[in-house]
Structures are given as structure tokens and as C-alpha cells.
Design an enzyme around this catalytic site. Structure first.
Site, PDB file in Angstrom:
ATOM      1  CG  ASP A  87      42.174 -30.066  13.076  1.00  0.00           C
ATOM      2  OD1 ASP A  87      43.226 -30.716  13.230  1.00  0.00           O
ATOM      3  OD2 ASP A  87      41.569 -30.018  11.979  1.00  0.00           O
TER       4      ASP A  87
ATOM      5  CE1 TYR B  50      51.759 -16.610  19.365  1.00  0.00           C
ATOM      6  CE2 TYR B  50      52.350 -15.073  21.097  1.00  0.00           C
ATOM      7  CZ  TYR B  50      51.482 -15.997  20.569  1.00  0.00           C
ATOM      8  OH  TYR B  50      50.332 -16.296  21.243  1.00  0.00           O
TER       9      TYR B  50
ATOM     10  CE  LYS C  67      44.601 -27.868   9.779  1.00  0.00           C
ATOM     11  NZ  LYS C  67      43.410 -28.654  10.152  1.00  0.00           N
TER      12      LYS C  67
ATOM     13  CG  ASP D 155      48.508 -18.132  23.157  1.00  0.00           C
ATOM     14  OD1 ASP D 155      48.623 -17.958  24.379  1.00  0.00           O
ATOM     15  OD2 ASP D 155      47.676 -17.505  22.451  1.00  0.00           O
TER      16      ASP D 155
ATOM     17  CG  ASP E 232      44.252 -19.642  27.442  1.00  0.00           C
ATOM     18  OD1 ASP E 232      45.386 -19.528  27.955  1.00  0.00           O
ATOM     19  OD2 ASP E 232      43.473 -18.679  27.315  1.00  0.00           O
TER      20      ASP E 232
END
Ligand code: NAD
Ligand code: IPM
Ligand code: MN
Length: 321
Positions: free
Chosen positions: A202, A119, A169, A226, A230
């Protein structure tokens, strides 16, 4: 003395849900001295204003900011999202993005680093609009930025059930992942009372859906946070219920739903205001109005029983108060 709160309804369903949030706060008996800001896509289309520096300076002197959503179908992607919302988070250094999720069988909070990562805006184009064009978008991870998010997450876990999961990750993002993992491990040594875990992002997507009860506090970077939040909303009753606090402890902070401007349902009365109402309750906690915040949360319990239009749900919450 009334708390001085800046209000940015923004775009789409933002103003619709913020209006209900403000009604609920008033009904809970908390007096706010509101300063309304006409910002978002419509304002940009009218006079080119996104967010000027004088407004940010004004915000530094407020007690809190209450925000709806941004994103306008007639404005190029990123203009308002980066120019208003991210500028707000970055300029006010709201380094903690705190998103709680609860449903039957789970109750966990995601701490999303809120000022860095992909970002940050590092990158650019070379030879744009040619057959040889190149676009890069780097990920910025400072030791200071990563560590302050991790410390906040350990403190929060200590005050909760004492379990913290790092999500990253590290198997592929070996530079950023290494910095995050080392910072996490070093801070963990200072918190012997907090048990820790690590999930690749993941796999975290599997566990968020299949076994969210394993989580107490999750800490992760800006982009993973982010996306995961959701998903957190989707597995906790729906995105219309999920609130956010954007915090810089000790300074002006900002409160908003996880969701966006939802142009697909704007004006239909189908926007669920509970996320905005619960964001308002988080704001009241921040303002020291803890009893009113708790009453609002109680009034939003069993959200599946809060049905009807945006305004009807707002009125039902007010009635429960
Ligand atoms: P979105 O969150 O706006 O909508 C995703 C889906 O969830 C849509 O189907 C929408 O109808 C539904 N939804 C969202 N909020 C809801 C609510 N309160 N009640 C019922 N349903 C709800 O995400 P999007 O469609 O990807 O993005 C739309 C615009 O919003 C884009 O411009 C995007 O940049 C922006 N956005 C802003 C924020 C923010 O301001 N914090 C967050 C996400 C997206
Ligand atoms: C969110 C939103 C924002 C983000 C966008 C609109 C900049 O999706 O608050 O989750 O990506 O942080
Ligand atoms: Mn998002």
C-alpha cells in the site's frame, strides 16, 4: 540463421500493436522466421480452441514468443486469460515477469514472480449458486519459486545501481509474507554489494506516484506485481509505453506489452504500439541482437513526440531507425 519466433497477436489491440512491432524489427535489420498462431477469443468462439498441448510442445522448440494481448468481451473472464496467457507462462515455466519503467527522474525495473501466488489457481467453490456458497482463492508460495525470483532480482540489482526493494504485505499476509521476507533476507546475505529496502504494497503505491526515483529494482509476488506494474506504466508516460519480458533464463521466453486488449479503443487507431515495440526490443536482447535492440530503444526515446495513429507511430519509429 533467422531466429524462429512464434507470434500470437491475440485479441483487441493485440494484433494491431504486434503488427507495428514486427515492422520495426524488420526495419532494424533483424530477420525473423515467424510462425503465426491464430489464438485468442475469436478462435475460441469459432471452434472452442484455447491452447492445446501440442502447440505448447511446438513452442518449446522456438527461440522466442511475441505476444499481443488477450481478453475478449464476448468470452467469460478468465477463459482466455487463464487458458492461454497464464497457461503459456506456467507451462513454459516463465518464472520472471520483468517490467522496466523509465521517465524523467526515475528508472526502475519490477521483477514480478510469474508462476505462483493467487494466480496458481488454488481454491474453488462449495455449494455454488446457493445462499450458502463459499469461494476460496488461495495463494501458493513455494520456497523454490519465491527464492528463484528473489535471486534473479538480486542479480539484476547487482548489475544496475545495487539497490533492491521487496514489496509485500507482511503486516497482514503473515504466512506468505514471512516466507518471502526470510527468503529475501537469506539471499541478501549473499549479496553484500546490494542495499535493500522493504515497502508494504500500500505504501509502495504512494512512492510509485510521489517518489519513484527511490527505486532501482523491485521484487514482489504475482498479484502485487500485476497491480503495481499498471501503476508503474501510468507514472512513466502511460500504459501504452510499458513492455514486459516473461523469462525462463536459458529457455524459450515470451515478450508482450504490460497492457491488455483494450476493447474500448480497438479498431480506432488509438492504440499506442510503443509498448509492443519495446517488448520486441527486449526479445531481440534475448535473441542476442543487442545492437538492433538498442537502436529500437533509441528510436522510441522521447515517446511524447511519437504522436498520431497506431500505424503513424509505427512508421515514425521506422523512419527514426
Ligand atoms: P487494458 O490494459 O486492456 O486497458 C486499460 C486502459 O488502458 C483502457 O482504457 C485502454 O484503452 C488503455 N490502453 C491499454 N493499452 C493501450 C495502448 N497500447 N495505447 C493506448 N491506450 C491503451 O486493461 P482492461 O481494460 O482492464 O482489460 C481489457 C481486457 O484485456 C480484459 O479482457 C483483460 O483480461 C485483458 N488483459 C490482458 C492483458 C494481457 O494480455 N497481458 C493484460 C491486461 C488485461
Ligand atoms: C498482465 C495481465 C494478465 C495478468 C492477465 C490478463 C492474466 O493483466 O499481463 O499484467 O494478470 O498477469
Ligand atoms: Mn496486468
Amino acid at each position: 540463421m533467422a531466429h524462429r519466433v512464434g507470434v500470437v497477436g491475440g485479441d483487441g489491440i493485440g494484433p494491431e500493436v504486434v503488427a507495428e512491432g514486427l515492422k520495426v524489427i524488420a526495419a532494424a535489420g533483424v530477420e525473423l522466421d515467424l510462425v503465426h498462431y491464430n489464438l485468442g477469443g475469436a478462435r475460441y468462439l469459432a471452434d472452442g480452441t484455447v491452447l492445446d498441448d501440442a502447440t505448447i510442445e511446438e513452442w518449446r522448440g522456438l527461440d522466442a514468443l511475441y505476444f499481443g494481448a488477450v481478453g475478449h468481451p464476448d468470452v467469460a473472464p478468465g477463459v482466455i486469460e487463464r487458458g492461454l496467457l497464464l497457461k503459456m507462462r506456467f507451462e513454459l515455466d516463465l518464472y520472471i515477469n520483468l517490467r522496466p519503467f523509465a521517465a524523467e527522474g526515475h528508472d526502475f525495473t519490477v521483477i514480478r514472480e510469474n508462476t505462483e501466488g493467487t494466480y496458481a489457481g488454488e481454491g474453488g467453490f462449495l455449494r455454488r449458486h446457493t445462499p450458502h456458497e463459499i469461494a476460496t482463492q488461495g495463494s501458493v508460495n513455494t520456497r523454490r519459486g519465491v527464492e528463484r525470483a528473489i535471486r534473479y532480482a538480486f542479480d539484476l540489482a547487482s548489475a544496475r545501481r545495487g539497490h533492491l526493494t521487496l514489496v509485500h504485505k507482511t503486516n497482514v499476509l503473515t504466512f506468505a509474507g514471512d516466507l518471502w521476507q526470510r527468503a529475501f533476507d537469506e539471499v541478501a546475505a549473499e549479496y553484500p554489494g546490494v542495499s535493500t529496502a522493504y515497502n508494504h504494497v500500500d505504501a509502495a503505491c504512494i512512492y510509485f506516484v510521489e517518489d519513484p526515483g527511490r527505486y532501482d529494482v523491485v521484487v514482489t509476488d504475482n498479484l502485487f506485481g500485476d497491480i503495481l506494474t499498471d501503476l508503474g506504466g501510468a507514472v512513466s508516460g502511460g500504459i501504452g509505453l510499458a513492455p514486459t519480458a516473461n523469462l525462463h533464463p536459458g529457455r524459450v521466453s515470451m515478450f508482450e506489452p504490460v497492457h491488455g486488449s483494450a476493447p474500448d479503443i480497438v479498431g480506432t487507431g488509438r492504440a499506442n504500439p510503443v509498448a509492443a515495440v519495446l517488448s520486441g526490443a527486449m526479445m531481440l536482447d534475448h535473441l542476442g541482437e543487442v545492437a538492433a535492440a538498442e537502436r529500437i530503444r533509441k528510436a522510441c526515446a522521447r515517446p511524447e513526440t511519437l504522436t498520431g495513429s497506431t500505424a503513424e507511430i509505427g512508421a515514425a519509429i521506422v523512419a527514426r531507425l
